[in-house]
Design an enzyme around this catalytic site. Structure first.
Site, short mmCIF file in Angstrom:
data_model
loop_
_atom_site.label_atom_id
_atom_site.label_comp_id
_atom_site.label_asym_id
_atom_site.label_seq_id
_atom_site.Cartn_x
_atom_site.Cartn_y
_atom_site.Cartn_z
N GLY A 14 0.72 -1.25 -0.07
CA GLY A 14 -0.13 0.16 0.07
C GLY A 14 0.78 1.25 0.16
O GLY A 14 0.38 2.35 0.55
N SER A 62 11.01 2.34 0.31
CA SER A 62 9.81 2.03 1.06
C SER A 62 10.03 0.62 1.54
O SER A 62 8.79 -0.27 1.68
CB SER A 62 8.38 1.93 0.02
OG SER A 62 8.83 0.98 -1.10
N SER A 85 6.91 -2.18 1.50
CA SER A 85 6.58 -2.51 0.08
C SER A 85 7.02 -4.02 0.07
O SER A 85 7.83 -4.73 0.60
CB SER A 85 7.29 -1.90 -0.97
OG SER A 85 8.68 -1.90 -0.70
N THR A 86 6.24 -4.66 -1.13
CA THR A 86 6.37 -6.11 -1.32
C THR A 86 7.09 -6.39 -2.74
O THR A 86 7.11 -5.50 -3.69
CB THR A 86 5.03 -6.85 -1.15
OG1 THR A 86 4.39 -6.24 -2.19
CG2 THR A 86 4.19 -6.49 -0.03
N VAL A 110 -2.27 -10.94 -11.32
CA VAL A 110 -1.61 -10.43 -9.99
C VAL A 110 -0.48 -11.49 -9.72
O VAL A 110 -0.45 -12.83 -10.37
CB VAL A 110 -2.59 -10.98 -8.65
CG1 VAL A 110 -3.33 -12.42 -8.75
CG2 VAL A 110 -1.90 -10.97 -7.38
N TYR A 155 15.20 13.26 -8.01
CA TYR A 155 14.03 13.27 -7.17
C TYR A 155 13.57 14.56 -6.72
O TYR A 155 14.58 15.30 -6.00
CB TYR A 155 14.32 12.40 -5.95
CG TYR A 155 13.31 11.45 -5.29
CD1 TYR A 155 12.10 11.94 -4.65
CD2 TYR A 155 13.42 10.18 -5.52
CE1 TYR A 155 11.25 10.96 -4.07
CE2 TYR A 155 12.49 9.13 -4.92
CZ TYR A 155 11.45 9.90 -4.42
OH TYR A 155 10.44 8.61 -3.91
#
Length: 602
Positions: free
Chosen positions: A182, A248, A252-253, A317, A522
């Site tokens: 997320g 992250s 994060s995954t 997915v 950035y």
């Protein structure tokens, strides 16, 4: 299809028999018990004000700031950002579940997935899974509400359960939105407001196991729901790592990295996610998409991995990934360099890249970020350290003649064998000295690197003070870095004035990743929104104008954040009409009924 009555607070267990005893699991299924529901990061970590209205950081997770008073942060915030520490905009203290309607329920789908994993109709679970981390989503959570949330959250336990869920959704016309950490800042997991079908948020974080690893071929086969820091902890037990460290990585995954084509801070040694991937397994409405062999390279037409990488949940997915791994580095050495100005730093980084001696991480901050780093120094700094800092500052500004309004700093991280890292350090420090750089020590380098994970909490602190701020990134050829940085900053200043921002906006940038042909830049910008009628609309217009300026100066629409929903308007300018049609054709072939109806990219 009908609304479910009486299920808004119910968690259902669909004949679930598996027991998840993973001690490394990053957060529970009710992630709001650990993570903020209305902002970034852990519940026990935040920037705040103490009883004397002095800024502080609460929480012990980040050693560089752990429970420290930050007496310089408030004055810096007011002086450099034209903010007002007394101008508070308090947000709601609790999630108002009564603001959200009962979920839509497709009864045929629910019957079809009975016995598959865990599912929840709980309103809090649904809200938490209905947003990412864009300023628009967080603003809504704090002050109004998310306009559309998932109707059910499901946690599959393995690949086969994902297949069953996707097949049922395809048969009964249910919308699926994959969900990992997320952390997206592109609106990629938000629900389309006009979606009338039942929406399933497919939370992959129970699929967090390393299924096998191969020491001989240096490979690991991993479930896609594993969180980055957990993956590294598990591999480290056996003496290995992937080296992939996005900002992250705490949340994060792996599946999210693949879906967004992610990049990490140490990509110079370990590569971006596309360099690490050997095999991907993705479940689509048309079946399983994967290569049938695990080989280092294959010439068999267009690479299907590049149909999956960056697909952002629109085609299927990701369930399992085979990754390259490496033995843990023998040496991890931090460093830092002070440059007289940003141009000298950019030229130095360019030569480091061209001479192929770049360390694992090399990042250059402009003067605004340098001053910001000084503002984050703790009030409890030992006296001797303060004296040494004063001596260093005196040497740099009075003896070397660096202008405090131009000074920039570069942080370095070297990883690898003793021989390689020593050789890299020698070459890098020779190059930076050629451009006027002065080595500034290991402590500054380590602090600068580790602060990356904590400064994300400042966005929410700013919102408390009526200050709206966010970041965006791009990649650009070396010969355009300086022009792009200057012109984008000027465009942000110009647009803020045009749109009625009465105070001076804060605008800063840094070079975060380097390549032979260019660099990732950035940007951060923000402004005081008190008294502005539509602050989110102003922010959106300014960011869009800045992105248009980026592209006019030869930059990309994104380096690693992806497209999601908020950058879709720029995609046609990036890949041409023929490219757009190819993506549409791919979507039609793999997901003709828009089961993965997250509406990203197109």
């Amino acid at each position: 299809m009908a609304n479910v009555n009486g299920l808004s607070e119910e968690t259902i267990k669909l004949n679930f028999t598996h027991e998840n005893t993973d001690k490394f699991k990053a957060f529970p299924r009710k992630r709001q018990e650990v993570l903020k529901w209305r902002g970034w990061g852990y519940n026990d970590s935040q920037f705040d004000l103490d009883k004397d209205n002095v800024a502080c950081f609460k929480g012990s997770r980040y050693p560089a700031l752990a429970n420290e008073t930050l007496p310089k942060l408030g004055p810096w915030f007011e002086e450099r950002c034209d903010a007002d520490m007394n101008l508070k905009t308090p947000c709601r203290e609790r999630l108002n579940i009564e603001d959200y309607p009962s979920p839509i329920c497709n009864d045929d789908f629910i019957k079809a997935v009975e016995g598959t994993g865990i599912a929840s109709f709980d309103t809090e679970d649904r809200v938490v899974h209905g947003h990412g981390q864009t300023i628009f989503e967080i603003f809504d959570l704090r002050y109004t509400k998310i306009k559309r949330i998932p109707d059910i959250v499901m946690w599959p336990q393995n690949h086969d359960e994902v297949v069953k869920i996707v097949n049922a959704a395809t048969e009964f016309d249910v919308c699926i939105i994959p969900f990992g950490g997320g952390t997206t800042v592109s609106g990629a997991v938000s629900c389309p407001e006009d979606e009338q079908r039942m929406i399933v948020s497919l939370d992959m974080t129970d699929m967090n196991k390393i299924l096998w690893f191969d020491e001989e071929n240096l490979l690991a086969h991993v479930e896609a729901g594993i969180v980055g820091q957990d993956l590294e902890k598990k591999l480290a037990e056996f003496g290995f790592c992937t080296g992939h460290e996005p900002d992250s990585m705490e949340f994060s995954t792996l599946g999210g990295w693949v879906a967004t084509r992610a990049s990490g801070m140490k990509k110079n040694v370990y590569g971006n996610i596309e360099d690490l991937v050997v095999q991907i397994r993705m479940v689509t409405p048309q079946g399983i998409m994967e290569k049938k062999c695990q080989v280092p390279r294959i010439s068999a037409g267009p690479d299907i991995h590049h149909m999956i990488l960056g697909s952002e949940g629109t085609l299927g997915v990701v369930t399992e990934v085979t990754l390259k791994i490496r033995p843990l580095p023998e040496i991890k050495a931090y460093g830092s360099v002070v440059f007289p100005n940003f141009k000298a730093g950019v030229l130095s980084l360019r030569e480091v890249a061209l001479r192929k001696c770049a360390p694992a991480s090399i990042r250059l901050m402009d003067n605004e970020q340098f001053l910001f780093g000084q503002a984050l120094k703790a009030g409890s700094t030992p006296f001797w350290t303060k004296i040494m800092d004063w001596i260093k500052a005196f040497y740099i500004t009075h003896i070397k003649g660096f202008d405090p309004k131009e000074i920039c700093i570069c942080t370095l991280l070297f990883e690898g064998s003793k021989e390689i890292t020593e050789e890299q350090q020698q070459k890098v420090y020779q190059i930076v000295q050629k451009y006027g750089g002065i080595p500034a020590g290991e402590a500054n380098g380590k602090r600068g690197y580790t602060l990356t994970y904590a400064i994300a909490y400042l966005r929410d602190f700013g919102l408390d003070m009526s200050y709206i701020a966010e970041s965006f990134e791009t990649s650009v050829p070396w010969d355009r870095v300086l022009d792009l940085c200057r012109n984008v900053k000027l465009e942000i200043f110009r647009k803020c004035k045009e749109y009625g921002v009465k105070t001076r906006p804060f605008v800063t940038c840094r070079v975060t990743q380097t390549y032979d042909a260019g660099a990732c830049i950035y940007f951060y910008f923000g402004f005081l929104y008190h008294g502005l009628p539509e602050p989110l609309k102003i922010y959106e217009d300014v960011e869009n104008a800045a992105r248009q300026e980026v592209m006019r100066n030869g930059g990309s629409v994104s380096h690693h954040h992806g497209i999601g929903k908020i950058r879709k308007q720029f995609l046609e300018k990036t890949i041409t009409e023929a490219g757009i049609n190819a993506l549409k054709g791919l979507k039609q072939a793999i997901d003709p009924n828009n089961i993965f109806g997250v509406n990203n990219l197109l």
